[in-house]
Design a protein around this motif. Structure first.
Motif, PDB file in Angstrom:
ATOM      1  N   VAL A  71       0.820  -1.208   0.000  1.00  0.00           N
ATOM      2  CA  VAL A  71       0.000   0.000   0.000  1.00  0.00           C
ATOM      3  C   VAL A  71       0.855   1.259   0.000  1.00  0.00           C
ATOM      4  CG1 VAL A  71      -1.748   1.292   1.264  1.00  0.00           C
ATOM      5  CG2 VAL A  71      -1.883  -1.188   1.160  1.00  0.00           C
ATOM      6  N   ALA A  72       1.929   1.255   0.792  1.00  0.00           N
ATOM      7  CA  ALA A  72       2.781   2.444   0.882  1.00  0.00           C
ATOM      8  C   ALA A  72       3.458   2.763  -0.444  1.00  0.00           C
ATOM      9  CB  ALA A  72       3.832   2.254   1.965  1.00  0.00           C
ATOM     10  N   ASP A  73       3.648   1.744  -1.315  1.00  0.00           N
ATOM     11  CA  ASP A  73       4.286   1.970  -2.605  1.00  0.00           C
ATOM     12  C   ASP A  73       3.333   2.594  -3.614  1.00  0.00           C
ATOM     13  OD1 ASP A  73       6.614   0.910  -1.647  1.00  0.00           O
ATOM     14  OD2 ASP A  73       6.280  -1.089  -2.477  1.00  0.00           O
ATOM     15  N   ILE A  74       2.034   2.399  -3.409  1.00  0.00           N
ATOM     16  CA  ILE A  74       1.049   2.957  -4.330  1.00  0.00           C
ATOM     17  C   ILE A  74       0.910   4.451  -4.104  1.00  0.00           C
ATOM     18  CG2 ILE A  74      -1.385   2.933  -5.008  1.00  0.00           C
ATOM     19  CD1 ILE A  74      -1.394  -0.049  -4.251  1.00  0.00           C
ATOM     20  N   GLY A  75       0.792   4.857  -2.827  1.00  0.00           N
ATOM     21  CA  GLY A  75       0.810   6.264  -2.477  1.00  0.00           C
ATOM     22  C   GLY A  75      -0.434   7.031  -2.850  1.00  0.00           C
ATOM     23  N   LYS A  76      -1.505   6.358  -3.238  1.00  0.00           N
ATOM     24  CA  LYS A  76      -2.737   7.052  -3.578  1.00  0.00           C
ATOM     25  C   LYS A  76      -3.908   6.106  -3.364  1.00  0.00           C
ATOM     26  CE  LYS A  76      -2.342   5.754  -8.456  1.00  0.00           C
ATOM     27  NZ  LYS A  76      -2.270   6.247  -9.862  1.00  0.00           N
ATOM     28  N   GLU A  77      -5.105   6.676  -3.389  1.00  0.00           N
ATOM     29  CA  GLU A  77      -6.307   5.862  -3.212  1.00  0.00           C
ATOM     30  C   GLU A  77      -6.534   5.015  -4.462  1.00  0.00           C
ATOM     31  OE1 GLU A  77     -11.007   6.533  -2.002  1.00  0.00           O
ATOM     32  OE2 GLU A  77      -9.685   8.226  -2.347  1.00  0.00           O
ATOM     33  N   TYR A  78      -6.957   3.750  -4.265  1.00  0.00           N
ATOM     34  CA  TYR A  78      -7.239   2.916  -5.408  1.00  0.00           C
ATOM     35  C   TYR A  78      -8.351   1.942  -5.065  1.00  0.00           C
ATOM     36  CZ  TYR A  78      -4.603  -0.933  -3.198  1.00  0.00           C
ATOM     37  OH  TYR A  78      -4.160  -1.920  -2.350  1.00  0.00           O
ATOM     38  N   ILE A  79      -9.029   1.444  -6.090  1.00  0.00           N
ATOM     39  CA  ILE A  79     -10.103   0.481  -5.877  1.00  0.00           C
ATOM     40  C   ILE A  79      -9.481  -0.890  -5.745  1.00  0.00           C
ATOM     41  CG2 ILE A  79     -12.182  -0.557  -6.839  1.00  0.00           C
ATOM     42  CD1 ILE A  79     -12.651   2.035  -8.370  1.00  0.00           C
ATOM     43  N   ILE A  80      -9.770  -1.549  -4.633  1.00  0.00           N
ATOM     44  CA  ILE A  80      -9.143  -2.829  -4.356  1.00  0.00           C
ATOM     45  C   ILE A  80     -10.074  -3.980  -4.714  1.00  0.00           C
ATOM     46  CG2 ILE A  80      -9.928  -2.984  -1.944  1.00  0.00           C
ATOM     47  CD1 ILE A  80      -7.169  -4.121  -1.268  1.00  0.00           C
ATOM     48  N   ASN A  81      -9.505  -5.027  -5.259  1.00  0.00           N
ATOM     49  CA  ASN A  81     -10.241  -6.257  -5.504  1.00  0.00           C
ATOM     50  C   ASN A  81      -9.830  -7.246  -4.414  1.00  0.00           C
ATOM     51  OD1 ASN A  81     -10.910  -8.937  -6.408  1.00  0.00           O
ATOM     52  ND2 ASN A  81     -11.164  -8.122  -8.476  1.00  0.00           N
ATOM     53  N   PRO A  82     -10.710  -7.533  -3.455  1.00  0.00           N
ATOM     54  CA  PRO A  82     -10.325  -8.358  -2.303  1.00  0.00           C
ATOM     55  C   PRO A  82      -9.860  -9.758  -2.677  1.00  0.00           C
ATOM     56  CG  PRO A  82     -12.417  -7.259  -1.928  1.00  0.00           C
ATOM     57  CD  PRO A  82     -12.102  -7.072  -3.374  1.00  0.00           C
ATOM     58  N   ILE A  83     -10.299 -10.261  -3.824  1.00  0.00           N
ATOM     59  CA  ILE A  83      -9.941 -11.621  -4.233  1.00  0.00           C
ATOM     60  C   ILE A  83      -8.619 -11.639  -4.992  1.00  0.00           C
ATOM     61  CG2 ILE A  83     -10.639 -13.583  -5.678  1.00  0.00           C
ATOM     62  CD1 ILE A  83     -13.556 -12.840  -5.011  1.00  0.00           C
ATOM     63  N   GLN A  84      -8.390 -10.641  -5.834  1.00  0.00           N
ATOM     64  CA  GLN A  84      -7.178 -10.606  -6.654  1.00  0.00           C
ATOM     65  C   GLN A  84      -6.016  -9.876  -5.990  1.00  0.00           C
ATOM     66  OE1 GLN A  84      -8.229  -8.954 -10.452  1.00  0.00           O
ATOM     67  NE2 GLN A  84      -9.648 -10.605 -10.968  1.00  0.00           N
ATOM     68  N   ASP A  85      -6.310  -8.896  -5.125  1.00  0.00           N
ATOM     69  CA  ASP A  85      -5.255  -8.053  -4.554  1.00  0.00           C
ATOM     70  C   ASP A  85      -4.817  -8.456  -3.154  1.00  0.00           C
ATOM     71  OD1 ASP A  85      -5.454  -6.544  -6.858  1.00  0.00           O
ATOM     72  OD2 ASP A  85      -6.804  -5.072  -5.969  1.00  0.00           O
ATOM     73  N   LEU A  86      -5.611  -9.297  -2.462  1.00  0.00           N
ATOM     74  CA  LEU A  86      -5.315  -9.697  -1.095  1.00  0.00           C
ATOM     75  C   LEU A  86      -5.249 -11.213  -0.987  1.00  0.00           C
ATOM     76  CD1 LEU A  86      -7.836  -7.378   0.829  1.00  0.00           C
ATOM     77  CD2 LEU A  86      -5.435  -6.892   0.309  1.00  0.00           C
ATOM     78  N   VAL A  87      -4.350 -11.709  -0.136  1.00  0.00           N
ATOM     79  CA  VAL A  87      -4.272 -13.149   0.131  1.00  0.00           C
ATOM     80  C   VAL A  87      -3.977 -13.370   1.619  1.00  0.00           C
ATOM     81  CG1 VAL A  87      -3.557 -13.892  -2.176  1.00  0.00           C
ATOM     82  CG2 VAL A  87      -1.837 -13.191  -0.503  1.00  0.00           C
ATOM     83  N   PRO A  88      -4.494 -14.459   2.196  1.00  0.00           N
ATOM     84  CA  PRO A  88      -4.169 -14.779   3.583  1.00  0.00           C
ATOM     85  C   PRO A  88      -2.825 -15.488   3.677  1.00  0.00           C
ATOM     86  CG  PRO A  88      -5.727 -16.382   2.712  1.00  0.00           C
ATOM     87  CD  PRO A  88      -5.493 -15.380   1.623  1.00  0.00           C
TER      88      PRO A  88
END
Length: 233
Positions: A186-203
């Motif tokens: 997140v800190a590398d993006i540095g701006k607001e973005y629309i997140i896809n919980p299935i594609q962008d996040l993993v446990p």
């Protein structure tokens, strides 16, 4: 080697007023405070937030009461505000010990594990925004609790790297306990973005999460999987 302790956040931890010096007690049932942080000498300990990479300083001391000799980390007010901590969330503190050219290096990391009971029940098709910055003292990268919930509903609670289910190893205490990892920091993006919980996040489990962020830039899921396989051969 990684040592870890967790602390459930209460109202008193969050503080009742702006002047309250928020502190947490170190759970002696989980770790030896002296072994984890050293002697409680009232000096600062630097702990890095795993999500943003921002270092924070906390005072490490011991209550001198005859009845209560608890070890404390104090001055959490700023950090809890920045990460939007809520009652019932879990603070996870990790001590990473490694040998670099024959010398022992120690770093401390922390993260907030959201309590699922605080997720709201919005519509499924609501766009989820991640990384919206608010300037308070340092940049705050907001995290969507709904995004975490949707990620875990889809992927489950097994680590995507080592496949461990923490409840199988530790029992009920680890039920539904897992870190949720941003595939793009997140800190590398540095701006607001629309997140896809299935594609962008993993446990992923705390140990794998520590290792994936050990290098800069961080390792990918597949890169860390390959390292585990190579080490097992």
């Amino acid at each position: 080697m990684t040592l870890t302790f967790t602390k459930k956040i209460t109202k008193s931890n969050l503080g009742k007023a702006d002047m309250h010096h928020c502190y947490i007690t170190i759970p002696k049932r989980q770790v030896d405070p002296n072994n984890f942080f050293g002697k409680p000498n009232g000096k600062k300990r630097t702990i890095i937030d795993k999500l943003t990479g921002i270092p924070f300083e906390f005072t490490y001391s011991q209550n001198q009461s005859k009845k209560n000799k608890e070890h404390r980390l104090s001055s959490f007010l700023t950090y809890f505000r920045l990460v939007n901590a809520q009652v019932g969330d879990i603070l996870c503190v990790e001590k990473l010990i490694e040998n670099v050219k024959g010398k022992q290096k120690v770093k401390f990391y922390m993260s907030i594990i959201d309590n699922d009971s605080y997720f709201d029940n919005g519509e499924d098709n609501v766009e989820l925004y991640e990384g919206a910055k608010k300037i308070i003292i340092v940049n705050k990268y907001e995290r969507s609790r709904k995004a975490r919930k949707k990620c875990l509903e889809y992927h489950g609670y097994n680590c995507k790297i080592c496949n461990i289910l923490l409840e199988d190893k530790y029992g009920d205490i680890a039920s539904k306990y897992i870190h949720v990892h941003h595939l793009t920091k997140v800190a590398d993006i540095g701006k607001e973005y629309i997140i896809n919980p299935i594609q962008d996040l993993v446990p992923i489990c705390p140990n794998c999460h520590s290792m994936i962020h050990k290098l800069n830039p961080m390792l990918s899921i597949e890169e860390l999987k390959s390292r585990i396989i190579e080490n097992e051969i």
